[in-house]
Enzyme design. Sequence first.
Site, PDB file in Angstrom:
ATOM      1  N   PRO A  57       0.860  -1.179   0.364  1.00 57.60           N
ATOM      2  CA  PRO A  57       0.216   0.060   0.030  1.00 57.60           C
ATOM      3  C   PRO A  57       0.298   1.365   0.063  1.00 57.60           C
ATOM      4  CG  PRO A  57      -0.743  -1.260   1.715  1.00 57.60           C
ATOM      5  CD  PRO A  57       0.269  -2.002   1.181  1.00 57.60           C
ATOM      6  N   CYS A  58       1.914   1.156   0.705  1.00 58.55           N
ATOM      7  CA  CYS A  58       2.811   2.113   1.226  1.00 58.55           C
ATOM      8  C   CYS A  58       3.487   2.258  -0.175  1.00 58.55           C
ATOM      9  CB  CYS A  58       3.996   2.350   2.003  1.00 58.55           C
ATOM     10  SG  CYS A  58       2.483   2.705   3.399  1.00 58.55           S
ATOM     11  N   ASN A  59       3.899   1.822  -1.208  1.00 58.85           N
ATOM     12  CA  ASN A  59       4.593   1.835  -2.732  1.00 58.85           C
ATOM     13  C   ASN A  59       3.607   2.577  -3.215  1.00 58.85           C
ATOM     14  OD1 ASN A  59       6.869   1.121  -1.620  1.00 58.85           O
ATOM     15  ND2 ASN A  59       6.553  -1.530  -2.838  1.00 58.85           N
TER      16      ASN A  59
END
Length: 170
Positions: A57-59
């Site tokens: 999700p952060c990528n």
Amino acid sequence: MSVISLQTSLNNVKPQAKVGDEIPVFDVKEDSPGETKPLKLTGKNIIIGLPGAFTTPCNGHVPAYISNYDKFKAKGVENIYVIAVNDAYVTKAWKEALAPNGTDIHFIADDTGNVISSLGFLFDASGGLGGPRSKRFVLVTDGHKITSVSVEEEVPKVTVTSADSILASL
């Protein structure tokens, strides 16, 4: 930080930062684990708190901030900071992976979780990420004064903290 210290941090988490709160000047690590510098905020800033570097999700979350950097600057944003409870080696490598041609966005390592904890965004992610991590949030500041707070209800989701949502709110 020891397991006991991390647990103490989790037990002593302050209430979540809110509009009008002042963010203290923190010593942070950006490019080297052995080098700290004070995070002194001037003008309008965006601080993006994320659960973990290199997580799916952060990528997917950060690249829109990188590609829309000029749009944020046009709205008067002086600096954008990405902060995660990871060490400086990891956050530096993550920055290089997400922006191989470089970016003016700062990737900050909160290796002890102290910054995130003091803002009230630390949570126990032991089941999935091995220990305490940051909730997914975005703070907009004027200097050190918080002018906007956006926090995801579900950490893996990217809705109210997306680059498009924050740009629309500026």
